[in-house]
Design a protein around this motif. Sequence first.
Motif, short mmCIF file in Angstrom:
data_model
loop_
_atom_site.label_atom_id
_atom_site.label_comp_id
_atom_site.label_asym_id
_atom_site.label_seq_id
_atom_site.Cartn_x
_atom_site.Cartn_y
_atom_site.Cartn_z
N ARG A 238 21.85 -82.42 34.76
CA ARG A 238 21.23 -81.74 35.91
C ARG A 238 20.34 -82.71 36.68
O ARG A 238 20.46 -82.85 37.89
N LEU A 239 19.48 -83.42 35.93
CA LEU A 239 18.51 -84.28 36.63
C LEU A 239 19.08 -85.62 37.06
O LEU A 239 18.60 -86.24 37.99
N HIS B 276 20.96 -79.65 42.17
CA HIS B 276 20.39 -79.46 40.83
C HIS B 276 18.87 -79.41 40.82
O HIS B 276 18.28 -79.17 39.78
N ARG B 277 18.24 -79.73 41.97
CA ARG B 277 16.78 -79.73 41.95
C ARG B 277 16.18 -78.86 43.05
O ARG B 277 14.98 -78.90 43.27
N LYS C 225 14.30 -76.25 44.86
CA LYS C 225 13.24 -75.37 44.34
C LYS C 225 13.61 -73.90 44.48
O LYS C 225 13.16 -73.06 43.72
N TRP D 250 15.87 -73.55 41.15
CA TRP D 250 15.43 -73.94 39.81
C TRP D 250 13.93 -73.84 39.66
O TRP D 250 13.19 -74.34 40.52
N SER E 142 11.72 -77.53 38.82
CA SER E 142 13.02 -78.18 39.02
C SER E 142 13.06 -79.65 38.58
O SER E 142 14.12 -80.15 38.22
N LEU E 143 11.92 -80.34 38.59
CA LEU E 143 11.96 -81.77 38.25
C LEU E 143 11.64 -82.03 36.78
O LEU E 143 11.66 -83.17 36.33
#
Length: 467
Positions: A336-337, A373-374, A376, A379, A382-383
């Motif tokens: 994801r990250l 994927h990040r 806001k 998620w 998110s980070l």
Amino acid sequence: MSNVMIIYPYTFSVSVSCLIQLKYPPYISSNIPFLGHAVAFGKSPIDFLENAYEKYGPVFSFTMVGKTFTYLLGSDAAALIFNSKNEDLNAEDVYSRLTTPVFGKGVAYDVPNPVFLEQKKMLKTGLNIAQFKQHVPVIEKETKEYFKSWGDSGERNLFEALSELIILTASHCLHGKEIRNLLNEKVAQLYADLDGGFTHAAWLLPGWLPLPSFRRRDRAHREIKNIFYKVIRKRRQSGEREDDMVQTLLDVTYKDGRSLTDDEIAGMLIGLLLAGQHTSSTTSAWLGFFLARDKSIQEQCYAEQKAVCGEDLRPLNYDQLKDLNMLDRCLKETLRLRPPIMTMMRMARTPQTVAGYTVPPGHQVCVSPTVNHRLKDSWIESLEFKPDRYLQDNPTAGEKFAYVPFGAGRHRCIGENFAYVQIKTIWSTLLRLYEFDLIDGYFPTVNYTTMIHTPDNPVIRYKKRSH
Ligand code: HEM
């Protein structure tokens, strides 16, 4: 900013009355001729895209090195790419100049997409559970053997080591023992030269330019193919059968009954290895750094090895691997990250409508897993690296394309299951061998200059576990 046609850098033949009604995506203009936003984007693509998302919303266009890119950010906008037909949003138009010199003619993006889809299906038949069961001990053994040179403790470049290891494991599993046994330093160098074909330069510059890296790539392509031809011909002539991918590809036929040629088989073997090489080695390295940064998560993963495989940590098997849920979640969160493929791209061949805008033909239409994927909106925290987020109900339920490290639709990855088997086996072996730490708290920054975003200065500290 205005989206009226007159300021737009592209034209296409539709009637004037129609033009007036078309609304193009917001265009981020630049004063720099030709290069456009290349410098700002090249320096920090994610910041560039996130800022543009804040300012213009999920769909916007900008120009770099004479090409206009339209990004579709967020799950809803991304659906356009994943649900589209290849005739409308075309992959060959953008990928082939990069991949054809490396994989060769007659495979992947060098053939019409329906043919490539058949080739993907053929490769998939060789990536099955029975094969994975054999892969696990092979990968464990290769990993133990490779890491012997690391000794009991030290500080080493983790990414370099994992890249070298994964050529060995992937070749062993995806090509078979026979080809793996031909892998020596000279062949490894050939792979490195071939891999040197995947650069921004190769994507942007004309292929006929006499650049040394292009020549090395082309020579490596010929030499590796010659190695594969020998194995394929020997197998065909002897009639001996092995349980490996070469055999799978010798046995399969296209829908019309035609068998694969030696050249197609060799090209598919190259594609198989290189599609998984950088993606898996970068992911494995980032996973290592996330585990080294959060020692409590690392220790939970180690405890899980004992809980699932027994206190005496006997050799791994495929069924145990599947039960390593914590490690699974850590890998999922790493993808994801740090998804290795930051952007998926297509060429718009026909006008495309998305979020009320019309994307004209000629635009390179892009989706970025990294940004999706990040977001806001999708998620929470998110980070943060939080593998346990997947224990709750699907954190992005209803957003089909919020998590797409392996793509979706007709171009979806066929290597996901193998990648999980390979990376989980390597990390199970490494967690049993060593405890990992960051050096003076340094967590690698992202190197945006490479096509796949690698960790910068990826040196890690390790010491042998006493168990
Ligand atoms: C962590 C590992 C991997 C990641 C994150 C990854 C990611 C991706 C992504 C994002 C795509 C879609 C590209 C697009 O839509 O433009 C893709 C396609 C593909 N991948 Fe992977 N991949 C990985 C490993 C592998 C491995 C190990 C193999 C082979 C065994 C493989 C073979 C392929 C193939 C054949 C395609 C199809 C391309 C197409 O149809 O256009 N990948 N991968």
